[in-house]
Design an enzyme around this catalytic site. Structure first.
Site, mmCIF file in Angstrom:
data_model
loop_
_atom_site.group_PDB
_atom_site.id
_atom_site.type_symbol
_atom_site.label_atom_id
_atom_site.label_comp_id
_atom_site.label_asym_id
_atom_site.label_seq_id
_atom_site.Cartn_x
_atom_site.Cartn_y
_atom_site.Cartn_z
ATOM 1 N N ASP A 31 -7.828 26.164 42.752
ATOM 2 C CA ASP A 31 -6.580 25.404 42.626
ATOM 3 C C ASP A 31 -6.649 24.178 43.540
ATOM 4 O O ASP A 31 -7.099 24.258 44.689
ATOM 5 C CB ASP A 31 -5.382 26.295 43.016
ATOM 6 C CG ASP A 31 -4.062 25.709 42.550
ATOM 7 O OD1 ASP A 31 -3.427 26.328 41.678
ATOM 8 O OD2 ASP A 31 -3.673 24.637 43.053
ATOM 9 N N ASN A 86 2.611 32.858 36.259
ATOM 10 C CA ASN A 86 3.916 32.224 36.158
ATOM 11 C C ASN A 86 4.132 31.850 34.692
ATOM 12 O O ASN A 86 3.281 31.207 34.083
ATOM 13 C CB ASN A 86 3.972 30.973 37.037
ATOM 14 C CG ASN A 86 3.832 31.298 38.511
ATOM 15 O OD1 ASN A 86 4.219 32.377 38.958
ATOM 16 N ND2 ASN A 86 3.267 30.380 39.281
ATOM 17 N N GLY A 92 8.446 29.611 36.818
ATOM 18 C CA GLY A 92 7.909 28.529 37.640
ATOM 19 C C GLY A 92 6.632 27.925 37.101
ATOM 20 O O GLY A 92 5.881 27.281 37.843
ATOM 21 N N GLN A 93 6.382 28.095 35.795
ATOM 22 C CA GLN A 93 5.152 27.538 35.209
ATOM 23 C C GLN A 93 5.264 26.015 35.113
ATOM 24 O O GLN A 93 6.252 25.489 34.591
ATOM 25 C CB GLN A 93 4.935 28.130 33.807
ATOM 26 C CG GLN A 93 3.639 27.675 33.163
ATOM 27 C CD GLN A 93 3.386 28.338 31.808
ATOM 28 O OE1 GLN A 93 4.229 29.083 31.295
ATOM 29 N NE2 GLN A 93 2.230 28.074 31.234
ATOM 30 N N HIS A 99 -2.548 30.531 32.553
ATOM 31 C CA HIS A 99 -3.464 30.691 33.691
ATOM 32 C C HIS A 99 -2.992 31.840 34.551
ATOM 33 O O HIS A 99 -1.790 32.082 34.699
ATOM 34 C CB HIS A 99 -3.561 29.410 34.522
ATOM 35 C CG HIS A 99 -2.240 28.814 34.909
ATOM 36 N ND1 HIS A 99 -1.484 28.085 34.034
ATOM 37 C CD2 HIS A 99 -1.547 28.856 36.070
ATOM 38 C CE1 HIS A 99 -0.363 27.694 34.647
ATOM 39 N NE2 HIS A 99 -0.377 28.162 35.874
ATOM 40 N N HIS A 101 -3.165 33.054 38.446
ATOM 41 C CA HIS A 101 -3.497 32.686 39.818
ATOM 42 C C HIS A 101 -4.102 33.918 40.484
ATOM 43 O O HIS A 101 -3.510 35.004 40.437
ATOM 44 C CB HIS A 101 -2.236 32.335 40.628
ATOM 45 C CG HIS A 101 -1.500 31.129 40.161
ATOM 46 N ND1 HIS A 101 -1.593 29.910 40.792
ATOM 47 C CD2 HIS A 101 -0.630 30.947 39.139
ATOM 48 C CE1 HIS A 101 -0.806 29.035 40.201
ATOM 49 N NE2 HIS A 101 -0.205 29.633 39.191
HETATM 50 P P1 5GP Z 1 1.839 26.952 37.709
HETATM 51 O O1 5GP Z 1 2.865 26.293 38.592
HETATM 52 O O2 5GP Z 1 1.896 26.384 36.305
HETATM 53 O O3 5GP Z 1 1.867 28.437 37.732
HETATM 54 O O4 5GP Z 1 0.440 26.584 38.341
HETATM 55 C C1 5GP Z 1 -0.258 25.424 38.073
HETATM 56 C C2 5GP Z 1 -1.291 25.291 39.156
HETATM 57 O O5 5GP Z 1 -2.246 24.335 38.747
HETATM 58 C C3 5GP Z 1 -0.738 24.801 40.495
HETATM 59 O O6 5GP Z 1 -1.021 25.777 41.510
HETATM 60 C C4 5GP Z 1 -1.449 23.488 40.726
HETATM 61 O O7 5GP Z 1 -1.783 23.279 42.082
HETATM 62 C C5 5GP Z 1 -2.674 23.617 39.844
HETATM 63 N N1 5GP Z 1 -3.169 22.359 39.321
HETATM 64 C C6 5GP Z 1 -2.448 21.384 38.708
HETATM 65 N N2 5GP Z 1 -3.240 20.360 38.336
HETATM 66 C C7 5GP Z 1 -4.497 20.715 38.716
HETATM 67 C C8 5GP Z 1 -5.767 20.056 38.580
HETATM 68 O O8 5GP Z 1 -5.904 18.963 38.047
HETATM 69 N N3 5GP Z 1 -6.845 20.709 39.082
HETATM 70 C C9 5GP Z 1 -6.745 21.939 39.682
HETATM 71 N N4 5GP Z 1 -7.870 22.479 40.144
HETATM 72 N N5 5GP Z 1 -5.565 22.588 39.811
HETATM 73 C C10 5GP Z 1 -4.456 21.977 39.334
#
Ligand code: 5GP
Ligand code: ZN
Length: 113
Positions: A31, A86, A92-93, A99, A101
């Site tokens: 991440d 998420n 909180g997505q 994905h 985490h």
């Molecule tokens: P969500 O909030 O949708 O559960 O998680 C999305 C995750 O993607 C976040 O933790 C954010 O830091 C990560 N993320 C967003 N854009 C990028 C990117 O361009 N590269 C990487 N490696 N992680 C990303």
């Protein structure tokens, strides 16, 4: 592949990411904004918007096995770790490509915020 989707672009190598592992169904990469000493995202190669829209059990199983493999590689087996998907607005997505985490390397709180 969806051009507008940042995770599709990572799958296809058009934007960089630090890959940790992969299998036939998915890839795992670090991440960009880590919330724990180990913070890896496990995503399907196909564009699936969220867990709510997932239909392929073999794909989901392969992604969870990939998460467990990453945890072993990261040395988290003994200490433990958390796997989170998420999903949707209240979940909180923020990136609308499914994905998981994988978070580890510190003690987690419960309940999450
Ligand atoms: P969500 O909030 O949708 O559960 O998680 C999305 C995750 O993607 C976040 O933790 C954010 O830091 C990560 N993320 C967003 N854009 C990028 C990117 O361009 N590269 C990487 N490696 N992680 C990303
Ligand atoms: Zn996508």
């Amino acid at each position: 592949m969806t051009d507008a989707c940042i995770f599709c672009r990572i799958v296809h190598g058009t934007i960089p990411a630090t890959l940790v592992a992969s299998n036939a169904h998915g890839i795992a990469f670090r991440d960009v904004n880590p919330q724990a000493p180990s913070h890896v995202l496990i995503i399907p190669r196909r564009h699936v918007r969220s867990l709510a829209e997932a239909t392929d059990g073999a794909e989901l199983g392969a992604l969870l096995l990939l998460a467990a493999e990453v945890a072993r590689v990261e040395g988290l087996d003994a200490s433990g770790y958390r796997v989170v998907a998420n999903t949707g607005m209240d979940g909180g997505q923020t990136v609308h490509h499914l994905h998981f985490h994988l978070l580890g390397g510190r003690s987690m709180q419960w309940p999450p915020g």
